[in-house]
Enzyme design. Structure first.
Site, PDB file in Angstrom:
ATOM      1  N   GLU A 135       0.851  -1.193   0.000  1.00  0.00           N
ATOM      2  CA  GLU A 135       0.000   0.000   0.000  1.00  0.00           C
ATOM      3  C   GLU A 135       0.886   1.242   0.000  1.00  0.00           C
ATOM      4  O   GLU A 135       1.152   1.818  -1.036  1.00  0.00           O
ATOM      5  CB  GLU A 135      -0.949  -0.035   1.203  1.00  0.00           C
ATOM      6  CG  GLU A 135      -2.055   0.985   1.122  1.00  0.00           C
ATOM      7  CD  GLU A 135      -3.180   0.663   2.100  1.00  0.00           C
ATOM      8  OE1 GLU A 135      -4.084   1.493   2.224  1.00  0.00           O
ATOM      9  OE2 GLU A 135      -3.165  -0.422   2.735  1.00  0.00           O
ATOM     10  N   TRP A 150     -11.142  12.836   4.767  1.00  0.00           N
ATOM     11  CA  TRP A 150     -10.158  12.591   3.719  1.00  0.00           C
ATOM     12  C   TRP A 150     -10.047  13.824   2.815  1.00  0.00           C
ATOM     13  O   TRP A 150      -8.981  14.425   2.713  1.00  0.00           O
ATOM     14  CB  TRP A 150     -10.540  11.331   2.947  1.00  0.00           C
ATOM     15  CG  TRP A 150     -10.118  10.072   3.629  1.00  0.00           C
ATOM     16  CD1 TRP A 150      -9.081   9.253   3.268  1.00  0.00           C
ATOM     17  CD2 TRP A 150     -10.681   9.483   4.818  1.00  0.00           C
ATOM     18  NE1 TRP A 150      -8.968   8.206   4.145  1.00  0.00           N
ATOM     19  CE2 TRP A 150      -9.934   8.311   5.107  1.00  0.00           C
ATOM     20  CE3 TRP A 150     -11.740   9.830   5.660  1.00  0.00           C
ATOM     21  CZ2 TRP A 150     -10.220   7.495   6.199  1.00  0.00           C
ATOM     22  CZ3 TRP A 150     -12.031   9.019   6.751  1.00  0.00           C
ATOM     23  CH2 TRP A 150     -11.270   7.877   7.016  1.00  0.00           C
ATOM     24  N   GLU A 169      -2.088   0.361  13.496  1.00  0.00           N
ATOM     25  CA  GLU A 169      -3.286   0.737  12.732  1.00  0.00           C
ATOM     26  C   GLU A 169      -4.560   0.390  13.498  1.00  0.00           C
ATOM     27  O   GLU A 169      -5.522   1.158  13.516  1.00  0.00           O
ATOM     28  CB  GLU A 169      -3.285   0.017  11.389  1.00  0.00           C
ATOM     29  CG  GLU A 169      -4.479   0.335  10.510  1.00  0.00           C
ATOM     30  CD  GLU A 169      -4.394  -0.336   9.162  1.00  0.00           C
ATOM     31  OE1 GLU A 169      -5.039   0.162   8.215  1.00  0.00           O
ATOM     32  OE2 GLU A 169      -3.689  -1.359   9.035  1.00  0.00           O
TER      33      GLU A 169
END
Length: 733
Positions: free
Chosen positions: A337, A406, A618
């Site tokens: 990622e 975001w 995470e």
């Protein structure tokens, strides 16, 4: 730049190395090399690296911007010179993203360079990339950021012909731009703390710290034999825990020449604490070191207190920042990622701007954000640079549109830089991006005025969400999105006022008021209950100023009760976690904030610390209490987002906050709690260093030493004492 972008006429079986020769027959006053590449490059003059940078020119939105590096190479020149440039796949042609695929930007590697030599007699000579250059194979026979690098030392002894021609690639030179932020460099070297054999007989190495970079070593062994090094963040069941890497191989291979070989795989990087070594020559002592690599950021902020677990949490936040600020702010540095997720940075930027001077680093990333957004009709993508547009939407997501938190990075990040450094040019340069975002979201609002009709990540990674469905949070997505939109509107209105855009200020102030009213009408009852009645809903309503004073008091009481009901374990996800301690503090529940912060049961900030974490995870339970890895498909042990609580630690425990942008005026207001007896914090600002040290006396009073640099004034606020004005110098209270 006068050079041309060149590529080998045919593909080579390794990372290509380009070459030119040139004489220097007069005394040199100054020599400057400007260089960029499609792929990542390493340039050398007469065998010596031209600079300390690695992985240049990094990853930008290549369709819009390609950075170049400028080096002073005066001291490297001699009478006869050879300039070589090794080019690896890097982000340009390598594997990118979690859905597979590579070479999204192009299938040809290339280099463009200009060496300008100024002689002492005033004449100038230019050495530029053109079709007179040649190319050849290198000793790097495979390289990929996710999968690793293979180096064959036997190829170093072969006599290269340098007869492979190059050709010019069509290229728009207007895309070339200098770095705004720092380059990536080697930062430090870490030695192993333990070497042992796993249950299956594999050699494992622990470096004691989850870091980002690579291993390097010198070794002698049989020609053609191969050493393989695999990297991972954790150990599971006595073996290297590679499942969280998904399909990233994270493996470097080194083929020996038979002589003494030095290996350093500088065309890749790995996120790891542990390494598994196979093929090490028999009878040769195992000797290697880890090289820490990230953007060359200057450390500015420090923090320490009487609770060692909190100190380790803070160190973990620092290391996660370092590991994920490698050329761009990424979500994680290890699996398949490593993308510049906008939401992660939107919430973490204040913490990062305290810990490091991120002004240039984040301004560079914001330039890419603005470019991607302009090309997408005001839409801020999920990731910057936006490689997902070449791969389609992630699984189970609809086609992307503006998304709360975001997309709000377009507003929140430049505002954070303005507050941290007091330089309004970041607001001026990003203003079109900021306004484009809030105007686009306006078209997505429901008739009721709330943002509830389009896809949202919402309170991502709510700890009560299923492991395989991190978006299934307790908080209603519309509550989260509308609260975030109100914050963005408020900040854009303030920005418009600062920059003198009066009409815009009126427009956004009015829209913020309507959004606030709509939030209260749709989501808040008369007795202060907020729709979905969970910690994140109350947290955002309080932190983003959506409630009148009476309702805010009620919301604070309800938030306190919910936090107590959770046993002071974290019950917020991605959206609520960065702000919950602030919301509790603002509504008079400081003790609850401390209990939440210092809780050690899972989920909590300190649970990973008690499990030996050296970076932020995470998921709160990325590793389960029995030492096994979370069964979810998405598990990283180096993810800075949940470390955003450090911003509260800096301001509330350390006591340092800005009253004016850039800390020209400050508030020193430590608020002890949680059993802490002392704390120290320091911050290098544009005006000089601020330092605060406080401790509790035997009778429970707070004494503080404060140092302010010249030109900085402030207010000292200590519990139980009247506020006092601070002038430059040292103050003892």
């Amino acid at each position: 730049m006068h050079g041309r972008l060149i590529t080998p006429v045919t593909e080579l079986g390794s990372a290509p190395v380009f070459r030119t020769e040139f004489p220097v027959d007069s005394p040199v006053s100054r020599a400057t090399l400007r260089i960029s590449s499609l792929g990542v490059h390493e340039a050398r003059i007469n065998g010596t690296p031209v600079g300390d940078d690695v992985l240049s020119p990094g990853w930008t939105s290549y369709e819009h911007r390609l950075r170049y590096v400028t080096h002073d190479v005066t001291g490297l020149l001699s009478s006869q010179n050879v300039l070589t440039v090794l080019v690896g796949n890097g982000w340009y042609r390598g594997r990118l993203g979690f859905m597979g695929g590579r070479a999204f930007y192009g299938d040809r590697l290339g280099v463009i360079a200009e060496l300008s030599i100024l002689y002492t007699d005033g004449t100038r000579q230019l050495i530029v990339t053109d079709e007179t250059w040649t190319a050849d194979n290198s000793d790097v026979i495979a390289d990929d950021l996710y999968h690793g690098q293979t180096i064959d030392a036997r190829l170093r002894t072969e006599q290269r012909t340098w007869r492979l021609a190059v050709r010019e690639l069509a290229f728009d030179k207007s895309l070339l731009t200098p770095y705004i932020g720092p380059v990536v460099t080697r930062q430090e070297v870490v030695a192993p703390v333990r070497v042992w054999e796993s249950p299956t007989g594999r050699t494992l190495i622990d470096f004691g710290q989850n870091l980002v970079g690579w291993l390097r070593f010198t070794v002698t062994g049989p020609a053609g034999s191969e050493i393989r090094i695999r990297h991972a963040e954790v150990i599971e069941n006595g073996e290297l825990g590679t499942r969280p890497l998904r399909d990233a191989q994270a493996t470097d291979r080194f083929i020996l020449s038979g002589g003494s070989d030095f290996f350093e795989p500088t065309l890749t990087f790995h996120g790891f604490r542990y390494a598994e070594v196979t093929g090490w020559p028999s009878g040769v002592p195992l000797s290697l070191e880890a090289v820490v690599v990230h953007s060359d950021l200057r450390r500015t902020g420090t923090f320490e207190c009487s609770d060692e677990l909190l100190n380790q949490l803070h160190r973990n936040v620092v290391w996660s920042t370092r590991g994920n600020f490698l050329d761009l702010p990424t979500d994680c540095p290890q699996r398949n990622e490593r993308l510049g997720w906008t939401g992660d940075l939107a919430v973490f930027a204040p913490t990062a701007a305290y810990l490091f001077d991120t002004s240039g680093f984040l301004a560079d990333w914001l330039a890419d954000l603005a470019a991607e957004q302009l090309a997408a009709d005001g839409l801020v993508p999920f990731v910057i640079p936006d490689v997902l547009k070449y791969q389609g939407s992630p699984p189970d997501f609809p086609d992307p549109d503006s998304t709360a938190f975001w997309s709000d990075a377009a507003v929140w990040v430049p505002w954070t830089l303005w507050q941290a450094y007091g330089d309004r040019t970041i607001l001026e340069s990003q203003y079109p991006s900021m306004t484009a975002h809030v105007r686009r979201v306006r078209t997505l609002l429901s008739p009721s005025g709330v943002w509830d009709a389009s896809f949202q990540f919402g309170d991502w990674l709510d700890p009560d969400a299923p492991a395989d469905n991190p978006a299934k949070a307790k908080a209603d997505p519309g509550v989260v999105a509308t609260a975030a939109y109100h914050r963005s509107l408020t900040l854009v209105a303030e920005t418009a006022a600062l920059l003198g855009h009066d009409d815009d200020e009126a427009e956004f102030t009015a829209l913020a008021a309507r959004t606030r009213e709509a939030f209260n009408t749709q989501y808040v009852t008369a007795d202060g209950m907020i729709h979905s009645d969970c910690t994140t809903a109350y947290t955002l309503a309080i932190a983003f100023d959506l409630l009148d004073p009476a309702l805010q008091t009620l919301a604070g009481q309800r938030l306190s009760a919910l936090v107590a009901d959770s046993g002071y374990r974290v019950s917020t996800g991605f959206a609520g976690t960065p702000y919950i301690t602030d919301a509790l503090t603002r509504t008079g529940h400081l003790d609850d904030a401390y209990r939440l912060l210092t809780e050690q049961g899972c989920p909590s900030w300190l649970y990973p610390v008690t499990m030996g974490a050296t970076t932020v995870w995470e998921r709160w339970d990325s590793m389960l209490p029995d030492g096994t890895i979370n069964p979810g498909e998405m598990t990283s042990f180096n993810h800075y987002a949940l470390g955003a609580v450090a911003d509260w630690m800096h301001r509330t425990i350390g006591g340092i906050s800005a009253l004016e942008p850039g800390y020209s005026r400050v508030r020193i207001a430590p608020r002890p709690g949680g059993g802490l007896t002392w704390a120290r914090a320091g911050l290098d600002t544009r005006h000089g260093r601020i330092e605060v040290s406080w401790q509790l006396t035997a009778d429970g009073a707070v004494t503080a030493d404060v140092t302010l640099p010249e030109g900085v004034t402030g207010v000292l606020s200590l519990p139980g004492q009247p506020d006092a004005e601070l002038s430059p110098g040292t103050t003892f209270r």
